[in-house]
Scaffold this motif. Structure first.
Motif, PDB file in Angstrom:
ATOM      1  N   GLY A   1       3.526  17.811  12.291  1.00 21.51           N
ATOM      2  CA  GLY A   1       2.695  17.422  11.159  1.00 21.51           C
ATOM      3  C   GLY A   1       2.453  18.560  10.194  1.00 21.51           C
ATOM      4  N   VAL A   2       2.130  19.737  10.718  1.00 23.81           N
ATOM      5  CA  VAL A   2       1.855  20.892   9.853  1.00 23.81           C
ATOM      6  C   VAL A   2       3.117  21.331   9.124  1.00 23.81           C
ATOM      7  N   ASP A   3       4.264  21.274   9.784  1.00 22.65           N
ATOM      8  CA  ASP A   3       5.521  21.628   9.117  1.00 22.65           C
ATOM      9  C   ASP A   3       5.782  20.692   7.927  1.00 22.65           C
ATOM     10  N   LYS A   4       5.423  19.422   8.098  1.00 20.30           N
ATOM     11  CA  LYS A   4       5.600  18.464   6.995  1.00 20.30           C
ATOM     12  C   LYS A   4       4.648  18.795   5.846  1.00 20.30           C
TER      13      LYS A   4
ATOM     14  N   LYS B   1      -3.074  16.824  -6.055  1.00 22.84           N
ATOM     15  CA  LYS B   1      -1.904  15.950  -5.927  1.00 22.84           C
ATOM     16  C   LYS B   1      -1.442  15.849  -4.472  1.00 22.84           C
ATOM     17  N   LEU B   2      -1.476  16.995  -3.784  1.00 20.90           N
ATOM     18  CA  LEU B   2      -1.103  16.986  -2.369  1.00 20.90           C
ATOM     19  C   LEU B   2      -2.077  16.146  -1.556  1.00 20.90           C
ATOM     20  N   SER B   3      -3.365  16.225  -1.901  1.00 20.07           N
ATOM     21  CA  SER B   3      -4.375  15.415  -1.215  1.00 20.07           C
ATOM     22  C   SER B   3      -4.083  13.930  -1.402  1.00 20.07           C
TER      23      SER B   3
ATOM     24  N   PHE C   1      -7.041  16.398   9.007  1.00 19.35           N
ATOM     25  CA  PHE C   1      -7.403  16.054  10.379  1.00 19.35           C
ATOM     26  C   PHE C   1      -6.238  15.390  11.108  1.00 19.35           C
ATOM     27  N   PHE C   2      -6.090  15.784  12.387  1.00 21.49           N
ATOM     28  CA  PHE C   2      -5.020  15.259  13.226  1.00 21.49           C
ATOM     29  C   PHE C   2      -5.604  14.611  14.473  1.00 21.49           C
TER      30      PHE C   2
ATOM     31  N   ALA D   1       0.573   8.762   2.060  1.00 21.66           N
ATOM     32  CA  ALA D   1       1.673   8.882   3.031  1.00 21.66           C
ATOM     33  C   ALA D   1       1.337  10.009   4.007  1.00 21.66           C
ATOM     34  N   PRO D   2       0.500   9.722   4.994  1.00 21.87           N
ATOM     35  CA  PRO D   2       0.082  10.764   5.944  1.00 21.87           C
ATOM     36  C   PRO D   2       1.280  11.389   6.665  1.00 21.87           C
ATOM     37  N   VAL D   3       1.152  12.676   6.929  1.00 23.01           N
ATOM     38  CA  VAL D   3       2.183  13.359   7.704  1.00 23.01           C
ATOM     39  C   VAL D   3       2.059  12.910   9.160  1.00 23.01           C
TER      40      VAL D   3
END
Length: 739
Positions: A150-153, A94-96, A137-138, A102-104
């Protein structure tokens, strides 16, 4: 320098001393208000390798031919000790899906795990079914703060879906779902966070330590604050100045550099202040006019202070010759900091002493015999007895048995130096992190449940030139290759093929780095067997292991270049200052011996005391720059005293008194400098712990072995030959009463 004219008269004058203070107040205030703070201009992701390095060229090729390779991954390590449940996997899917739609912030892509059947997803679990690694990926262009955003989100979304934050769950929990962000993104965020969190703590710890040592040594609250005030004003100028230079793009500053610069500023800056303060205190006991005493102290100490500061500034500027970015970035901030601090020591400190006067040393105010007698008369007490002649025990011992002292010192220092060949080095960035840091915990889980090499695969690219190359089979046959991806074809050049190679070991280890040349040789051999032209120009190897390999090669080159430059510059400065080839040679050699002794003893302390298996590969060069430059400071201050005294007394007496008079100030200065570097050992960053420990040990060896014993003993043995080819006007040697 004439104490009645020039700078000495200005900074101690009746009105000009106040003008000097106001100039510093205005400079620090206006610069802090008008210029950007250096902390706001930090750039913690600046490249360390130039475009000419193989790994950088490989990265550029990968960005062009394999655009997906331009992204950097955050590896999310999901773990439940009893095994990931179907519900856990469904939540991950679901997170994927959520992050796909809605990308972080700054996310570029994510594998579509939500489209993978649950049974197929289970096939990606570790053998015991407890762990799953999913990449996000960032953008490669994102800086550390943006990556952290991004990681915090990611963490917020996971906590919202699961009802609890798995990223905050205790590592190693059997019944609780845990998650850790590791990989290049996680490591970069954690590394930067360590330095950012350490800045304020390091500053406060350094200030408290310096203040405590000054109070303990001099027992004067006013005197204890004078060096700190000087350092504070200097920092008020240095910070905005560096911030402005960084804002204009002239220099680059990072968190690590600012942290070490702070320590250097307080340690070296306090030393320079004490050189003048100690001389002033001594003269106040024989001179009733505080102004004359201060100008005489300035005249006697300013040359040594200026020479010491100039030595350190030039040594630090030698880092401009470095190719490795981290070394090169240290040159400007460090040298500018010492330069400004040197100016403060020669202007602001004497101005403060002129304003406060004898009260600087309250409650133990130094007075002449006449002043003490008058004070006792007013209180109705008998006049105090005349002070006994100072007893210079160490200086007397040195001139009595110089040969024995030289031999004993060399045995002690040489014995510690003998351990340097046993030192082991590492370029593993993770070894610098605390064991409980998230990215290291995630990496440990990957290593235990999968292969450590999955953390940072090596990207191997080759131009086959249309030939039938058995590259895949040759790579799979290599014993250090754990897995090999399917080949991908270049976007613009179809003849270029790429493989992601997973090593069977820690990709950040020295062992893995050593296999980069082997990988290149294997690929070149495959191309050569297929008949490709110029195979040596048709192979590119990228990834973090390749970058670390280039880092080591570049660092080794910088060490070979910078160390001779520093030795050459210090030698030249000493020749100009002392006008003696002989003295210059043994002063440089003793500091070099002290450096190797510090490395050897530091290794023993770190290895057996702290349980360190290997030290960072950057430590030898960093330690050399600081120890040789700062160690020479003490030699310059002490030898200057001897050189001045030998003009009016026999050489042995000059050595005896020179060692005695400079002993207390150099000892206190050495303790403070060593203490400030030792503060680094309190941080949770191993590279700073190692650097701080070795540098502190080196400063203590200089303070308690090289300066009081070895250098004056060698000078005693050489006698007038120590001044060759400079002129030595002999004074009839007379018996010097032992103390």
């Amino acid at each position: 320098m004439n104490p009645k004219s020039g700078l000495a008269k200005w900074v101690t004058g009746k009105w000009s001393r106040w003008v000097t203070l106001l100039i510093w107040i205005a400079a620090a205030g206006l610069m802090s208000a008008l210029l950007p703070s250096v902390n706001n201009e930090e750039k913690n992701n600046a490249p360390n390798l130039s475009d000419s390095k193989p790994s950088v060229q490989a990265e550029a090729l990968a960005n062009r031919e394999f655009p997906g390779g331009a992204d950097i991954p955050a590896l999310l390590v999901w773990h439940r000790g009893t095994g990931l449940t179907d519900e856990d996997l469904q939540h991950i899917q679901k997170l994927s899906g959520q992050w796909t739609e809605a990308p972080v912030p700054h996310q570029t892509s994510i594998p579509p795990l939500h489209q993978v059947p649950l049974a197929a997803l289970k096939g990606q679990l570790s053998e015991d079914g407890s762990t799953l690694v999913t990449p996000v990926f960032f953008s490669k262009s994102a800086d550390t703060d943006q990556l952290k955003e991004g990681v915090d989100k990611l963490k917020e979304d996971a906590a919202a879906l699961l009802g609890a934050n798995p990223f905050e769950a205790a590592a190693g929990s059997d019944n609780e779902l845990t998650a850790r962000a590791t990989g290049p993104v996680g490591i970069q965020i954690d590394a930067t966070g360590l330095f950012k969190n350490a800045d304020f703590a390091l500053l406060m710890a350094t200030v408290v330590l310096v203040l405590a040592l000054l109070l303990l040594i001099y027992r004067s609250p006013i005197l204890a604050f004078i060096p700190l005030v000087a350092v504070g004003f200097a920092y008020g100028v240095i910070g905005p100045l560096l911030g402005w230079m960084a804002h204009e793009g002239w220099i680059t500053v990072d968190s690590q550099g600012i942290s070490i610069m702070t320590v250097l500023l307080f340690g070296a800056g306090t030393d320079y202040c004490l050189f003048l303060i100690a001389r002033f205190r001594q003269l106040l006991k024989t001179e009733g006019d505080k102004g004359k005493a201060l100008r005489a102290a300035f005249s006697g100490a300013s040359g040594a202070i200026a020479m010491s500061g100039f030595t350190v500034v030039l040594s630090l500027l030698a880092l401009l010759a470095a190719e490795y970015g981290a070394y090169h970035r240290f040159a400007a901030p460090f040298s500018i900091a010492i330069f400004v601090m040197g100016i403060a020591s020669l202007t602001l400190v004497p101005a403060l002493l002129a304003i406060i006067g004898r009260a600087s040393f309250w409650p133990f105010v130094p007075r002449t015999e006449g002043m003490q007698a008058e004070r006792a008369r007013k209180k109705g007490k008998p006049a105090p007895h005349a002070a006994a002649a100072p007893r210079y025990r160490i200086g007397s011992a040195v001139v009595k048995r110089p040969a024995l002292i030289v031999i004993a010192s060399i045995i002690v220092l040489g014995g510690f130096a003998a351990f340097t060949p046993q030192i082991k080095f590492t370029f593993d960035i993770l070894s610098s992190f605390p064991e409980d840091m998230a990215s290291r915990e995630g990496f440990k889980t990957i290593g235990e449940k999968f292969s450590e090499g999955e953390l940072a695969p090596v990207k191997v690219m080759a131009d086959t030139q249309g030939k039938a190359v058995s590259l895949e089979n040759d790579l799979r046959a290599l014993p250090y290759v754990a897995e090999l991806s399917k080949p991908t074809i270049g976007k613009e050049t179809p003849s270029i093929v790429a493989y992601d190679v997973t090593l069977s070991m820690n990709p950040y280890s020295l062992e893995a780095m050593g296999h980069i040349p082997d990988l290149r040789a294997a690929v070149e051999s495959s191309l050569q067997k297929a008949g490709a032209d110029s195979p040596e120009n048709s192979v590119w190897i990228g990834g973090q292991t390749a970058e670390q390999h280039d880092t080591k090669v570049t660092g080794d080159r910088d060490t070979r270049v910078i160390i001779p430059i520093i030795i050459g510059m210090i030698t030249l400065l000493l020749l100009v200052y002392l006008r003696s080839v002989v003295a210059t040679v043994y002063l440089v050699l003793t500091v070099i011996l002290s450096y190797f002794s510090a490395l050897g003893l530091g290794w023993l302390v770190l290895h057996f005391g702290f349980g360190v298996d290997a030290i960072s590969g950057s430590i030898p060069l960093y330690s050399f720059v600081f120890l040789v430059a700062l160690g020479e400071d003490y030699n310059i201050f002490m030898i200057s005293s001897i050189w001045q005294k030998r003009k009016t007394m026999p050489l042995k007496q000059a050595i005896r008194e020179g060692v005695g008079e400079t002993g207390s100030v150099i000892t206190s200065a050495g303790l403070i400098l060593a203490g400030t570097f030792a503060v680094l050992a309190s941080l949770p960053i191993q590279v700073l712990v190692q650097f701080g420990t070795i540098t502190a040990i080196g400063v203590l060896l200089d303070t308690f072995v090289v300066r009081p014993f070895l250098v004056p003993a060698i000078t005693t043995l050489l006698g007038r030959r120590a001044f060759w080819p400079g002129k030595y006007a002999p004074i009839e040697e007379r018996n010097v009463r032992s103390s």
